[in-house]
Write a protein that holds these residues in place. Sequence first.
Motif: not given
Length: 99
Positions: A40-41, A47-59, A87-93
């Motif tokens: 998800a991250v 998709l250039r989501y902001g960090n606050t939006s990412i935290r809220k949605d994934v939380s 980093v934004s690569d899913v495998r690396t995360l």
Amino acid sequence: MKKTLIAVVSISVAAFAYAKSSATDSSALVLQQCKISAEAVSTLKGLRYGNTSIRKDVSTLIHQSLKTPENREIAQKTLNLMVDDRVSDVRTLEGKYCS
């Protein structure tokens, strides 16, 4: 905007379906939640989501799937590390935070 909605909905459906398959927070469930969070991250960063939006949605996904407060707290801390990582690569995360 369509891509964003499709990504969020598909990730949410996968997380919800997996969470409903287990009555307790097994180690497999916690690992699966970490992988879903990484995906998800990665997707939302792309998709250039902001960090606050990412935290809220994934939380929201974390709180829907994990039942144990301790596991939720650990997953939330891991989420914050993923979001703050450049980093934004899913495998690396996954490799950094889900092992």
